[in-house]
Motif scaffolding. Structure first.
Motif, PDB file in Angstrom:
ATOM      1  N   GLY A  76     -11.656  -7.586 -28.130  1.00  0.00           N
ATOM      2  CA  GLY A  76     -12.458  -8.490 -27.325  1.00  0.00           C
ATOM      3  C   GLY A  76     -12.184  -8.351 -25.837  1.00  0.00           C
ATOM      4  O   GLY A  76     -13.115  -8.292 -25.021  1.00  0.00           O
ATOM      5  N   THR A  77     -10.908  -8.307 -25.452  1.00  0.00           N
ATOM      6  CA  THR A  77     -10.587  -8.147 -24.032  1.00  0.00           C
ATOM      7  C   THR A  77     -11.003  -6.775 -23.528  1.00  0.00           C
ATOM      8  O   THR A  77     -11.475  -6.638 -22.392  1.00  0.00           O
ATOM      9  CB  THR A  77      -9.086  -8.370 -23.779  1.00  0.00           C
ATOM     10  N   TYR A  78     -10.862  -5.753 -24.358  1.00  0.00           N
ATOM     11  CA  TYR A  78     -11.307  -4.411 -23.948  1.00  0.00           C
ATOM     12  C   TYR A  78     -12.810  -4.401 -23.684  1.00  0.00           C
ATOM     13  O   TYR A  78     -13.279  -3.849 -22.678  1.00  0.00           O
ATOM     14  CB  TYR A  78     -10.958  -3.391 -25.022  1.00  0.00           C
ATOM     15  N   SER A  79     -13.570  -5.020 -24.584  1.00  0.00           N
ATOM     16  CA  SER A  79     -15.018  -5.070 -24.403  1.00  0.00           C
ATOM     17  C   SER A  79     -15.383  -5.844 -23.142  1.00  0.00           C
ATOM     18  O   SER A  79     -16.297  -5.461 -22.398  1.00  0.00           O
ATOM     19  CB  SER A  79     -15.670  -5.722 -25.628  1.00  0.00           C
ATOM     20  N   TYR A  80     -14.661  -6.928 -22.869  1.00  0.00           N
ATOM     21  CA  TYR A  80     -14.936  -7.721 -21.673  1.00  0.00           C
ATOM     22  C   TYR A  80     -14.627  -6.929 -20.408  1.00  0.00           C
ATOM     23  O   TYR A  80     -15.403  -6.942 -19.449  1.00  0.00           O
ATOM     24  CB  TYR A  80     -14.103  -8.998 -21.714  1.00  0.00           C
ATOM     25  N   THR A 129     -21.399  -2.401 -26.210  1.00  0.00           N
ATOM     26  CA  THR A 129     -22.218  -2.169 -25.022  1.00  0.00           C
ATOM     27  C   THR A 129     -21.736  -0.899 -24.326  1.00  0.00           C
ATOM     28  O   THR A 129     -20.623  -0.425 -24.588  1.00  0.00           O
ATOM     29  CB  THR A 129     -22.114  -3.356 -24.059  1.00  0.00           C
ATOM     30  N   PRO A 130     -22.537  -0.333 -23.423  1.00  0.00           N
ATOM     31  CA  PRO A 130     -22.085   0.856 -22.685  1.00  0.00           C
ATOM     32  C   PRO A 130     -20.863   0.536 -21.828  1.00  0.00           C
ATOM     33  O   PRO A 130     -20.581  -0.623 -21.508  1.00  0.00           O
ATOM     34  CB  PRO A 130     -23.298   1.208 -21.807  1.00  0.00           C
ATOM     35  N   PHE A 131     -20.166   1.573 -21.454  1.00  0.00           N
ATOM     36  CA  PHE A 131     -19.014   1.433 -20.561  1.00  0.00           C
ATOM     37  C   PHE A 131     -19.459   0.824 -19.238  1.00  0.00           C
ATOM     38  O   PHE A 131     -20.521   1.143 -18.714  1.00  0.00           O
ATOM     39  CB  PHE A 131     -18.384   2.807 -20.312  1.00  0.00           C
TER      40      PHE A 131
END
Length: 369
Positions: free
Chosen positions: A223-227, A234-236
């Motif tokens: 979750g924190t990585y995605s945020y 989602t894209p980088f």
């Protein structure tokens, strides 16, 4: 330290060959986790020992930029879960800040050493998990080439969780304590805090705890990585707070009495490895005409009294080529206007330009007439 291991009953096998299959498996798991346990402990012991022993300037609140408060302030713009407000509060209350830094550093040193030695292994692992969560929430967004702080803390959280579940029976002070006092095997606190014996849970209960911890680690880490960066669903992306490109938020730009512009500036994006350099300020009219310009020489000549810094550590101030500021700096800056410009047209804009050509603007609030 002894390498003997004990089963769920706490019985003392005369030799490993006489131990049950379960005992041997538990002992093998302890051997397997030695590298994880020692390195996890060393990482946090190293954090504390650097400040107390090898780089004491980090705890010197009166000695300059190495003082830990500066590092906390660089983390503030991207800190999660309200920790930015906690950092701000501590930066404004020196006594609490200093005590907090000392206690956190001491805890890293003590529990890191305990984990390396295998003393109350599960308790020590749980504390290091807490360290990982705090560090990820505060510093996880930083890293100019990758999310460096997040990567380390994410791995430490997973390592700590593994040690919390499995213990780390082999070659540990927990083993020494149990060998000298076998009755500890029947003490619930020792089973939960130590690392020699399996947790006092039935198979289904242990599996439930293990999967609950797995879910927490997965949700928190991913979750924190995605945020911070996307790349999951989602894209980088560069993150809500850029760790590479400076950003200044300007607010409360007003015309002050006596013919000057006051503006509140917060350096809330960029890397702590390089300071921000503002090389030009400009006043733009509502028709986009340039009403006044402060070049690098004029900005460098601003007196320090024109910089009201909120925090006592990372500050805005005049530099050799304009205005400079380290990450997390926040100040109200006064820009003197030329004679005859005390009255400005409504809808004017104030703009700062940094050395890379990035512009930061705020609508100017002019007094009502």
């Amino acid at each position: 330290m002894t390498s003997t291991t004990y089963g769920a009953t706490g019985a003392l096998p005369r030799s490993l060959s006489e131990a049950s299959v379960a005992d041997r498996s538990w002992y093998a798991a302890g051997i397997t986790l030695l590298a994880v346990r020692i390195i996890q402990g060393f990482i946090y012991w190293g954090g504390g020992s650097r400040r107390f022993i090898y780089a004491p300037s980090k705890l010197d609140a009166w000695g300059g930029h190495n003082w830990m408060a500066n590092k906390f302030q660089t983390a503030m713009p991207g800190a999660l879960f309200g920790t930015d407000h906690l950092i701000s509060f501590l930066l404004l209350h020196f006594d609490l800040l200093y005590v907090g830094v000392i206690l956190f550093s001491a805890a890293e040193l003590i529990f890191g050493a305990m984990l390396m030695a295998g003393l109350l292994t599960r308790l020590s692992a749980l504390v290091t998990m807490g360290f990982s969560v705090i560090l990820m929430a505060m510093f996880g967004w930083q890293g100019a080439t990758c999310i460096d702080e997040w990567t380390m803390a994410a791995c430490n959280l997973a390592m700590g969780t593994t040690l919390l579940l499995a213990g780390g029976s082999a070659f540990s002070l927990d083993n020494v304590l149990l060998r000298r006092n076998p009755r500890l095997a029947n003490r619930a606190w020792f089973r939960w805090a130590g690392g020699t014996l399996p947790l006092p849970l039935r198979e289904g209960g242990f599996r439930g705890v293990a999967f609950a911890l797995l879910a927490f680690v997965l949700v928190f880490n991913i979750g924190t990585y995605s945020y911070y960066r996307g790349s999951v669903l989602t894209p980088f992306h560069g993150g809500p707070v850029s760790p590479t490109k400076h950003h200044v938020t300007l607010t409360d730009a007003t015309v002050a009495a006596g013919g000057a512009i006051k503006v509140h500036a917060y350096l809330d994006g960029g890397t702590p490895e390089a300071q921000l350099h503002i090389v030009q300020a400009a006043l733009i009219g509502p028709d986009h005409a340039v009403l006044n310009v402060w070049d690098a020489k004029a900005l460098s000549a601003l007196p320090k009294a024109d910089f009201y810094n909120v925090y006592a550590y990372n500050k805005f101030g005049p530099g050799p080529y304009g205005i400079r500021a380290p990450m997390g700096a926040m100040a109200t800056i006064t820009f003197p206007l030329p004679a005859g410009m005390a009255t400005l047209p409504s809808g004017s804009t104030f703009k700062l330009t940094d050395v890379d050509g990035s512009n930061f603007t705020a609508r100017l609030k002019t007094p009502a007439h």
